[in-house]
Design a protein around this motif. Structure first.
Motif, short mmCIF file in Angstrom:
data_model
loop_
_atom_site.label_atom_id
_atom_site.label_comp_id
_atom_site.label_asym_id
_atom_site.label_seq_id
_atom_site.Cartn_x
_atom_site.Cartn_y
_atom_site.Cartn_z
N TYR A 29 6.65 66.91 48.03
CA TYR A 29 7.10 68.22 47.56
C TYR A 29 6.78 68.41 46.08
N LEU B 281 14.58 66.39 51.54
CA LEU B 281 14.30 65.90 50.20
C LEU B 281 15.13 64.66 49.84
N TYR C 260 9.15 62.77 51.57
CA TYR C 260 8.88 64.20 51.50
C TYR C 260 9.17 64.73 50.09
#
Length: 185
Positions: A154, A129, A150
């Motif tokens: 997410y 993240l 990401y």
């Protein structure tokens, strides 16, 4: 072979990285406008068919095939790894500071949060993240942290401008006190 099948195959092979409109156009010898129309149609087909487990998303200027949100429980059962577990409150708070203030050093994050957070940083990096995005030109050259593509996936964001606006806690407290005063008058 259908044109949609070619795009679907390319996106499947590209995996988490996805492909941009220009990459898809180049690979399929097409125009960006045509590819964009095809991506829109393909997304509609995925979203309207409840029998399909995939959908198409656009994040960070790339298109990716992902599993539908309503299948998250079964995917988590399959994964059974630390990566599929929910983020702790401390990790979410650390991630929020990084998302809104990036690029930012660990010391700056700790000053904002008021706690040491090497554990949270480690967990967020392991989940992909956040990432080290550079070094500050200062004594010791501390690491600068920022969010990753990401992170956008997410949270279902195209870019960081889609983050919700922050409400300052002080303003909320003041507003609530003022509202209570009006209720008693």
């Amino acid at each position: 072979m259908s044109e949609f099948a070619a795009y679907e195959a390319l996106l499947f092979v590209a995996g988490e990285e996805g492909l941009t409109l220009s990459e898809l156009a180049q690979l399929n010898r097409s125009t960006i406008d045509h590819v964009q129309a095809c991506m829109h149609k393909l997304k509609e087909e995925y979203d309207q068919n409840s029998q399909r487990g995939l959908t198409l998303i656009e994040t960070a200027d790339s298109y990716r095939l992902v599993t539908k949100k309503n299948l998250s429980q079964i995917i988590q059962l399959y994964a059974q790894s630390p990566l599929s577990k929910k983020l702790s409150k401390a990790s979410v708070e650390t991630l929020a500071v990084i998302a809104y203030k990036q690029p930012i050093t660990r010391l700056e994050i700790e000053e904002i949060r008021g706690v040491q957070l090497s554990s949270s940083l480690h967990k967020l990096k392991n989940r992909g993240l956040i990432a080290e995005i550079g070094r500050l030109e200062a004594p010791g050259k501390p690491v600068l942290y920022g969010t990753t593509d990401y992170f956008l996936d997410y949270f279902g964001l195209n870019d960081l401008t889609e983050l919700p606006e922050l409400e300052l806690e002080e303003q909320t407290v003041s507003q609530n006190l003022f509202d209570e005063t009006l209720n008693f008058g």
